[in-house]
Design an enzyme around this catalytic site. Structure first.
Site, mmCIF file in Angstrom:
data_model
loop_
_atom_site.group_PDB
_atom_site.id
_atom_site.type_symbol
_atom_site.label_atom_id
_atom_site.label_comp_id
_atom_site.label_asym_id
_atom_site.label_seq_id
_atom_site.Cartn_x
_atom_site.Cartn_y
_atom_site.Cartn_z
ATOM 1 N N CYS A 103 1.213 29.472 33.173
ATOM 2 C CA CYS A 103 1.896 30.596 33.857
ATOM 3 C C CYS A 103 1.976 31.859 32.811
ATOM 4 O O CYS A 103 1.619 33.530 32.431
ATOM 5 C CB CYS A 103 3.029 30.112 34.032
ATOM 6 S SG CYS A 103 4.056 29.719 32.561
ATOM 7 N N HIS A 144 8.304 28.195 32.809
ATOM 8 C CA HIS A 144 7.549 29.838 33.968
ATOM 9 C C HIS A 144 8.652 30.612 33.757
ATOM 10 O O HIS A 144 9.115 30.970 32.999
ATOM 11 C CB HIS A 144 7.740 29.043 35.364
ATOM 12 C CG HIS A 144 7.298 29.493 36.059
ATOM 13 N ND1 HIS A 144 6.255 29.310 35.654
ATOM 14 C CD2 HIS A 144 7.693 30.062 37.382
ATOM 15 C CE1 HIS A 144 5.088 29.606 37.159
ATOM 16 N NE2 HIS A 144 6.307 30.594 37.816
ATOM 17 N N GLU A 181 1.838 34.454 39.307
ATOM 18 C CA GLU A 181 2.077 34.288 38.625
ATOM 19 C C GLU A 181 0.897 32.789 39.005
ATOM 20 O O GLU A 181 0.309 33.382 40.016
ATOM 21 C CB GLU A 181 3.565 32.721 39.476
ATOM 22 C CG GLU A 181 3.285 32.373 40.622
ATOM 23 C CD GLU A 181 4.674 31.562 40.786
ATOM 24 O OE1 GLU A 181 5.277 32.193 40.262
ATOM 25 O OE2 GLU A 181 4.581 31.318 41.835
#
Length: 283
Positions: A186, A241, A253
């Site tokens: 990420c 994240h 993402e």
């Protein structure tokens, strides 16, 4: 999880994807498509608590407007139309959507459970739909760089940097060894997008990217901002994240999920664990 100074360590978790979501515009609400052919809709008051306080009904779609009634927590309301008014943060995130109820007056949709983050009833007469301002050239280039990687590489734990996809590392919290997998995780995707699109060098972990800032309230979310997820406590140390908000209620993402790991998906500020602030690397 302990972050190491020389290698990237992040926890990547699957984030629930809403079927019908939209996102706050600059100074605007989470909005979505109007439900097709819906004359009215119903919702449930949820002010948080057991029970929560009663919800005030206003004469106009603003918290400063005259109070014309109350609805108890858990009550069912009939929504005859919806409009945009003062931005409110409540049980279901931040929004400018207000619901005109059958008995008269308006309640903020931030406290009404309708099953959707978007519109569920027709727009009230005279409503003007908010629009997003045009992103800067640097923001557009950053978003384009992130989008250009979608579908091309897999998720790789510790993979990716400002220069592009790389082999990952060993091992993820679930024991996955990505040393032979070339791709992005990420924060690696975010790091690459800002370097490629705007010439900015960001930190290499989601936690450090959040800590580096600059931060603004998520109610001011706009294209080019970084959205972060944390543990249930929503603390900085629990961040695991990060994703890039691209506007129009969507994010790009890298996540280890079924289907493409690098993807564009719908996003809601009401998702579990979303941090209350976003980072805006490009002012």
């Amino acid at each position: 999880m302990q972050l190491l100074s020389t290698r990237r360590r992040r926890i990547a978790t699957a984030v629930a994807t809403a079927a019908l979501v939209a996102a706050p515009l600059v100074g605007a609400p989470l909005v979505g498509a109007v439900a097709a052919s819906a004359a009215t809709a119903t919702g449930t008051v949820d002010t948080t608590g057991n029970p929560g306080p009663a919800l005030t009904v206003r004469a106009q779609p603003t918290a400063a407007s005259e109070a014309v009634g109350k609805r108890s927590d858990g009550a069912t309301v009939t929504i005859v139309c919806q409009t945009y008014g003062q931005q409110v943060t409540g049980t279901y995130g931040t929004t400018r959507i207000w619901d005109r109820i059958r008995s008269g007056g308006y309640v903020s949709d931030a406290f009404i459970r309708t099953g959707s983050d978007g519109l569920v009833a027709p727009l009230c007469p005279g409503t003007t739909t908010p629009t997003e301002p045009t992103p800067s050239a640097a923001v557009k280039a950053t978003i384009a760089a992130a989008r250009s990687m979608t579908g091309k590489y897999p998720y790789s734990w510790g993979g990716g940097s400002y220069s592009g996809p790389t082999q990952g590392i060993c091992c993820s919290p679930s024991g996955i060894d990505d040393r032979q997998t070339v791709g992005f995780d990420c924060s690696g995707l975010v790091e690459y997008a800002f370097a490629k699109g705007a010439g900015l060098r960001l930190s290499s972990t989601s936690r450090s990217q959040y800590s580096d800032g600059p931060r603004v309230p998520i109610s001011q979310l706009r294209a080019g901002d970084l959205v972060f997820w944390s543990s249930s406590s929503r603390t900085t140390t629990g961040i695991h994240h990060v994703a890039l908000y691209v506007g129009d209620g969507r994010i790009v993402e890298a996540d280890r999920v079924s289907g493409p790991d690098l993807r564009v998906r719908a996003f809601s500020t009401g998702e579990t664990g979303v941090m209350p602030s976003v980072v805006r690397p490009i002012g």
